[in-house]
Write a protein that holds these residues in place. Sequence first.
Motif, PDB file in Angstrom:
ATOM      1  N   ILE A  38      -2.450 -79.202   6.941  1.00 47.87           N
ATOM      2  CA  ILE A  38      -2.521 -78.077   8.273  1.00 47.87           C
ATOM      3  C   ILE A  38      -3.133 -77.144   7.840  1.00 47.87           C
ATOM      4  CG2 ILE A  38      -0.128 -76.133   7.899  1.00 47.87           C
ATOM      5  CD1 ILE A  38       1.295 -77.798   6.227  1.00 47.87           C
TER       6      ILE A  38
ATOM      7  N   TRP B   7       9.238 -80.300  11.207  1.00 48.29           N
ATOM      8  CA  TRP B   7       9.388 -78.932  10.575  1.00 48.29           C
ATOM      9  C   TRP B   7      11.055 -78.360  10.446  1.00 48.29           C
ATOM     10  CZ3 TRP B   7       6.133 -77.524   7.342  1.00 48.29           C
ATOM     11  CH2 TRP B   7       4.564 -77.589   7.070  1.00 48.29           C
TER      12      TRP B   7
ATOM     13  N   LEU C 255       3.655 -70.095   4.078  1.00 45.74           N
ATOM     14  CA  LEU C 255       2.841 -70.810   4.828  1.00 45.74           C
ATOM     15  C   LEU C 255       3.901 -69.783   6.010  1.00 45.74           C
ATOM     16  CD1 LEU C 255       4.018 -74.910   4.385  1.00 45.74           C
ATOM     17  CD2 LEU C 255       1.794 -73.351   3.881  1.00 45.74           C
TER      18      LEU C 255
ATOM     19  N   TRP D 187       6.705 -80.822   4.937  1.00 49.46           N
ATOM     20  CA  TRP D 187       4.970 -80.747   5.051  1.00 49.46           C
ATOM     21  C   TRP D 187       4.515 -82.212   4.418  1.00 49.46           C
ATOM     22  CZ3 TRP D 187       2.492 -80.556  -0.135  1.00 49.46           C
ATOM     23  CH2 TRP D 187       0.367 -80.160   0.148  1.00 49.46           C
TER      24      TRP D 187
END
Length: 397
Positions: A117, A48, A108, A36
């Motif tokens: 995000i 990621w 998420l 993150w």
Amino acid sequence: MTISATIDGQLVQWRDSKRYLWLMGAIIPLIPMAMWGLYALTGSTLSWYFGPFFVYVLIPTFDLLAGLDPNNPPEELIEAIEEDRYYRWVTYAFLPLQLVGLIWGAYLLGGGTLPGIEDPLTVVQKIGLATGLGMVAGIGINTAHELGHKKEHMERWFARVALAQTFYGHFYIEHNRGHHVRVATPEDPASSRLGETLWEFLPRTVSGSFKSAWGLEKKRLNRLGKGPVTLKNDLFNAWSFSVVLWGGLMIAFGWEILPYLVIQAVLGIFLLESVNYLEHYGMKRQRLESGRYERVSPAHSWNSNNIGTNVLLYHLQRHSDHHANPTRRYQALRDFKEAPVLPTGYAGMMVLTWIPQVWRKVMDKKVLDHYDGDVSLANVHPRTAHKYGASLEGAAA
């Protein structure tokens, strides 16, 4: 901190040079949060996929830079070292962080947003997040391995919690009551054979470990006069932790997270079984005249003193002492000079396993050297027995 005791009138002292490095194990469950942070800073989807990069690139690099630590604690202080509860809290700390990271990741995956995000993750980003969760899950199985060998009921319960993320609760049964009995024999599904590739080993060990765990529980329950389909079956008890955990996550964040839970579980199991592949490759206990196998010795496990992987995996690489003393706590495990040694730590060796030609070029010679060129003493895969001049009779069945 120095641990000391007076033995026969003489003061014996020892200082664990890795004492505070063990805390680095708590970094692993923070991998999802690190992704993150990287994404918030860079905006790159590659952020990621930091989890595999951490495990397969950064840890091997750390191994190379940090070097080796072959120092053993004095035998006279083993009991005192094991009683130091600091080391237990180091492993306990992994569990709440593992669960928090999984819940945070599931949020998420279910479409949640956070600072940095602003939009829900794309499918590609969710797959990346699942790979990071899988790295945590796999190393979480190692934490379960450490806790599951202990005599205290609470620690064995904690082991089941750590295994819940991967739905691999039967590992607790098969490893303790199966692998430790059959290790380095053709009958053990978790001991890889000379010439066997990782990709051949994976289906054999996953299916074989499940069958073994089921068989062990069936025998235990038969002795109690019960059938295998009962709540007394420890496999069902172990899997119930996963049912509750996965079910709770899907109720909270939606059924659409299920494919990603499966991805992270598969990767966690892959990580565990890749380590299993390394630990006893080609090693074989010999049969005695009685028909029984010889006792497990340091010569039956591959070891490594690379500091990086050792502090992150709780001395798992001192595997020979673990098999000699399964209940011994990680901080007290010793290095044996007669044990076979890998070229580098487990993390780096896992990368080699992906390409069988490279793995065999490095490791097959080491196995044969270990047995002074006598391949009949090794645990050989039947498919490759002829390549080593071994008879099928002497190869694994």
